[in-house]
Write a protein that holds these residues in place. Structure first.
Motif, mmCIF file in Angstrom:
data_model
loop_
_atom_site.group_PDB
_atom_site.id
_atom_site.type_symbol
_atom_site.label_atom_id
_atom_site.label_comp_id
_atom_site.label_asym_id
_atom_site.label_seq_id
_atom_site.Cartn_x
_atom_site.Cartn_y
_atom_site.Cartn_z
ATOM 1 N N GLU A 186 0.827 -1.198 0.000
ATOM 2 C CA GLU A 186 0.000 0.000 0.000
ATOM 3 C C GLU A 186 0.873 1.266 0.000
ATOM 4 O OE1 GLU A 186 -3.227 0.296 -0.330
ATOM 5 O OE2 GLU A 186 -3.376 -1.895 -0.516
ATOM 6 N N SER A 199 0.146 4.013 1.190
ATOM 7 C CA SER A 199 0.029 4.637 2.507
ATOM 8 C C SER A 199 1.055 4.052 3.479
ATOM 9 C CB SER A 199 -1.381 4.454 3.067
ATOM 10 O OG SER A 199 -1.699 3.073 3.176
ATOM 11 N N THR A 200 1.373 2.760 3.320
ATOM 12 C CA THR A 200 2.388 2.129 4.173
ATOM 13 C C THR A 200 3.764 2.729 3.886
ATOM 14 O OG1 THR A 200 1.114 0.072 4.175
ATOM 15 C CG2 THR A 200 3.411 -0.069 4.883
ATOM 16 N N GLU A 237 3.978 6.049 5.647
ATOM 17 C CA GLU A 237 4.217 5.886 7.079
ATOM 18 C C GLU A 237 5.672 5.496 7.350
ATOM 19 O OE1 GLU A 237 1.409 2.923 8.176
ATOM 20 O OE2 GLU A 237 -0.353 4.232 7.870
ATOM 21 N N THR A 238 6.198 4.598 6.508
ATOM 22 C CA THR A 238 7.595 4.163 6.672
ATOM 23 C C THR A 238 8.550 5.312 6.417
ATOM 24 O OG1 THR A 238 6.932 1.957 5.896
ATOM 25 C CG2 THR A 238 9.290 2.437 5.969
ATOM 26 N N ASN A 268 8.131 -3.565 6.187
ATOM 27 C CA ASN A 268 6.771 -3.051 6.008
ATOM 28 C C ASN A 268 6.213 -3.247 4.596
ATOM 29 O OD1 ASN A 268 6.163 -1.534 8.672
ATOM 30 N ND2 ASN A 268 8.230 -0.845 8.108
ATOM 31 N N LEU A 269 7.077 -3.503 3.634
ATOM 32 C CA LEU A 269 6.664 -3.614 2.232
ATOM 33 C C LEU A 269 7.419 -4.758 1.568
ATOM 34 C CD1 LEU A 269 7.039 0.166 1.408
ATOM 35 C CD2 LEU A 269 4.829 -1.000 1.442
#
Length: 325
Positions: A235, A237-238, A241-242, A283-284
């Motif tokens: 995402e 959005s992730t 944030e990261t 996170n990704l």
């Protein structure tokens, strides 16, 4: 590093114009050294001083570790922007004439001229007069005359002016071959694409000042500003944030041809690439991360802007474009 030529604190003024203001350069032996800058920046004045065509008001030029003398000029091949061939003279006769002026005997001159004519595929021009040639054809002849006596230092002032793309590539190939065989080349231009293809080191001159010098790779890395391009699945959005946790600025880019999302990240000065990779991977699904290396055009515009914003605003249109940095 072994420098074949240095110019220290060179200043030169003409009536109502400061052409060079305390300019210094160091030219490493066996490299292609780019003198960059817009027309009128002072590049050609510096070249003329190196060739003893004009004298500086102050400063000193050294060649092979000693002050440059008239005798040293024999070891310099100079291709000026304004060519100097005899229009009524035949091509082969003219090349032999200049070869002998540069110290070659009859046998050496014939061998060298014919070798270069064959290399550049211009032997069939031998009996043509210069006035019968196009500008590009005449430039090929001038190039041969410049290099045929194997000078230690070659200076080319805007050598690709008037060349079509095919002949420009031929000339670039020969310049790189000469470097690889031990010649040192000073290459003056305002064409940034040629710089990226040819130059090992550069000096950027603007408004009579040296505002940037060094190896091309180091300069491009210095101006990269910790920018990286990433490709990932997950995402967006992730990623945002990261990036916030990394203290990085992020800009979305179009998806790549495989359908992965792409973005550019500008890391903070305290964040390493390894730290960024570790957190992004957690996170990704990180597929790629690579440095965004700025072009020489971008570096030129930025260096001029940082040094003199007023000068940057007055750059010719080819320079004064929106930077991608």
């Amino acid at each position: 590093m072994d420098n074949i030529l240095t110019a220290q604190n060179i200043s030169k003024s003409f009536v109502g114009h400061q052409a060079l203001d305390n300019v210094s350069i160091e030219v490493p032996r066996g490299k292609v050294y780019g003198l960059l800058g817009p027309n009128g920046a002072g590049k050609t004045t510096l070249i003329r001083i190196i060739n003893h065509i004009t004298a500086p008001d102050s400063g000193i030029v050294t060649f092979n570790g000693h002050p440059l003398t008239d005798a040293d000029v024999h070891n310099i091949g100079y291709l000026p922007e304004e060519r100097g061939l005899y229009k009524k003279m035949k091509v082969g006769e003219q090349a032999l004439f200049f070869a002998k002026l540069k110290g070659l005997n009859n046998r050496e001159a014939n061998a060298k001229v014919r070798e270069w004519f064959e290399r550049l595929e211009i032997t069939h021009w031998w009996d043509k007069k210069i006035e019968e040639l196009s500008k590009g054809m005449a430039q090929k002849v001038q190039f041969v005359i410049t290099v045929l006596h194997n000078p230690e230092l070659l200076i080319f002032d805007e050598p690709f002016s008037g060349f079509d793309p095919i002949n420009a590539e031929i000339l670039k190939r020969e310049i790189l071959r000469l470097r690889d065989e031990g010649s040192t080349v000073i290459f003056s231009t305002h064409n940034m694409a040629s710089v990226e293809e040819l130059c090992d080191n550069i000096t950027l001159i603007n408004r009579s000042h040296n505002i940037l010098s060094g190896p091309v790779g180091e300069i491009r890395a210095r101006y990269s500003d910790h920018r990286y391009r990433v490709a990932y699945s997950g995402e967006p959005s992730t990623l945002l944030e990261t990036a916030e946790r990394l203290g990085a600025d992020v800009s979305a880019e179009p998806d790549d041809k495989w359908g992965y999302h792409q973005a550019s990240l500008k890391l903070g000065s305290d964040t390493t690439r390894r730290e960024a990779i570790d957190l992004l991977n957690r996170n990704l699904d990180l597929r790629m991360i690579e440095p965004i290396i700025p072009s020489m055009h971008d570096i030129f515009v930025r260096a001029v802007s940082e040094n003199d914003p007023e000068a940057a605003a007055q750059l010719p249109p080819m320079y004064n474009q929106e930077s991608t940095l």
